[in-house]
Write an enzyme that holds these catalytic residues in place. Structure first.
Site, PDB file in Angstrom:
ATOM      1  N   HIS A  51      39.365  77.437  62.989  1.00 47.41           N
ATOM      2  CA  HIS A  51      40.707  77.081  63.423  1.00 47.41           C
ATOM      3  C   HIS A  51      41.430  76.364  62.275  1.00 47.41           C
ATOM      4  O   HIS A  51      40.812  76.023  61.261  1.00 47.41           O
ATOM      5  CB  HIS A  51      40.664  76.187  64.665  1.00 47.41           C
ATOM      6  CG  HIS A  51      39.878  74.933  64.496  1.00 47.41           C
ATOM      7  ND1 HIS A  51      38.645  74.740  65.074  1.00 47.41           N
ATOM      8  CD2 HIS A  51      40.125  73.820  63.792  1.00 47.41           C
ATOM      9  CE1 HIS A  51      38.190  73.551  64.742  1.00 47.41           C
ATOM     10  NE2 HIS A  51      39.069  72.976  63.951  1.00 47.41           N
TER      11      HIS A  51
HETATM   12  P1  TYD Z   1      35.867  72.696  68.824  1.00 46.83           P
HETATM   13  O1  TYD Z   1      37.223  72.446  68.282  1.00 46.83           O
HETATM   14  O2  TYD Z   1      35.537  74.089  69.248  1.00 46.83           O
HETATM   15  O3  TYD Z   1      34.754  72.183  67.789  1.00 46.83           O
HETATM   16  P2  TYD Z   1      34.555  72.647  66.257  1.00 46.83           P
HETATM   17  O4  TYD Z   1      35.764  72.231  65.511  1.00 46.83           O
HETATM   18  O5  TYD Z   1      33.363  71.875  65.794  1.00 46.83           O
HETATM   19  O6  TYD Z   1      34.293  74.109  66.262  1.00 46.83           O
HETATM   20  O7  TYD Z   1      35.624  71.695  70.034  1.00 46.83           O
HETATM   21  C1  TYD Z   1      34.575  71.881  70.948  1.00 46.83           C
HETATM   22  C2  TYD Z   1      34.973  71.234  72.254  1.00 46.83           C
HETATM   23  O8  TYD Z   1      35.062  69.808  72.105  1.00 46.83           O
HETATM   24  C3  TYD Z   1      36.315  71.707  72.774  1.00 46.83           C
HETATM   25  O9  TYD Z   1      36.203  71.841  74.173  1.00 46.83           O
HETATM   26  C4  TYD Z   1      37.248  70.556  72.458  1.00 46.83           C
HETATM   27  C5  TYD Z   1      36.333  69.349  72.507  1.00 46.83           C
HETATM   28  N1  TYD Z   1      36.742  68.260  71.597  1.00 46.83           N
HETATM   29  C6  TYD Z   1      37.159  67.049  72.140  1.00 46.83           C
HETATM   30  O10 TYD Z   1      37.218  66.854  73.363  1.00 46.83           O
HETATM   31  N2  TYD Z   1      37.510  66.048  71.280  1.00 46.83           N
HETATM   32  C7  TYD Z   1      37.464  66.180  69.932  1.00 46.83           C
HETATM   33  O11 TYD Z   1      37.784  65.240  69.181  1.00 46.83           O
HETATM   34  C8  TYD Z   1      37.038  67.451  69.398  1.00 46.83           C
HETATM   35  C9  TYD Z   1      36.977  67.672  67.909  1.00 46.83           C
HETATM   36  C10 TYD Z   1      36.687  68.457  70.262  1.00 46.83           C
END
Ligand code: TYD
Length: 133
Positions: A51
């Protein structure tokens, strides 16, 4: 632009008891930290990220083990290996990132300039390309 993302060397305070790395908002970082999160117990072969952000600035640190961060500004890609707890990668807005090749037991700490806000994410690569090109 990829050149806006850079690796920074953090301080390492060493003594016979071990090493300590402090990170302070504004002086060690070009932003004030609003949130910290960490990735751990990442299964072998798994990748994270995938992302970009509209406004968020982040510092990514491999506080244990190693992993690769692939950065993409829509025009070029580069991969940066993080494998020192006193080295961090600054990522600016509108950079697509993927984290991969996590070593066993590695821990990725992320310092972020804002609290979690799903509306700040661009999770679709084609949408990202439309923004940056
Ligand atoms: P995601 O953005 O997919 O993680 P990565 O960047 O490591 O691939 O996030 C995974 C899940 O965690 C998603 O449901 C959003 C949640 N999340 C939070 O609640 N708070 C946060 O600070 C972050 C980074 C993610």
């Amino acid at each position: 632009m990829l050149s806006s993302c850079r690796v920074i060397d953090l301080r390492k305070i060493s003594d016979p008891r071990g090493n300590l790395t402090p990170i302070e908002s504004d002086s060690d970082l070009p932003f004030a930290v609003q949130r910290i999160y960490y990735l751990y117990d990442v299964p072998s072969g798994s990748s994270r990220g995938g992302h970009a952000h509209r406004q968020l600035h982040q510092l990514i640190v491999a506080v244990s083990g190693s992993f690769d961060v692939v950065l993409d500004d829509g025009f070029e890609r580069k991969s940066i290996t993080l494998n020192f707890p006193n080295r961090g990668l600054l990522i600016v807005p509108y950079i697509w990132r993927e984290l991969e090749n996590f070593s066993s037991g590695s821990v990725c700490v992320v310092l972020a300039s804002a609290k979690y806000d799903e509306s700040d994410y661009i999770r679709d690569y084609e949408t990202f390309l439309n923004y940056v090109r």
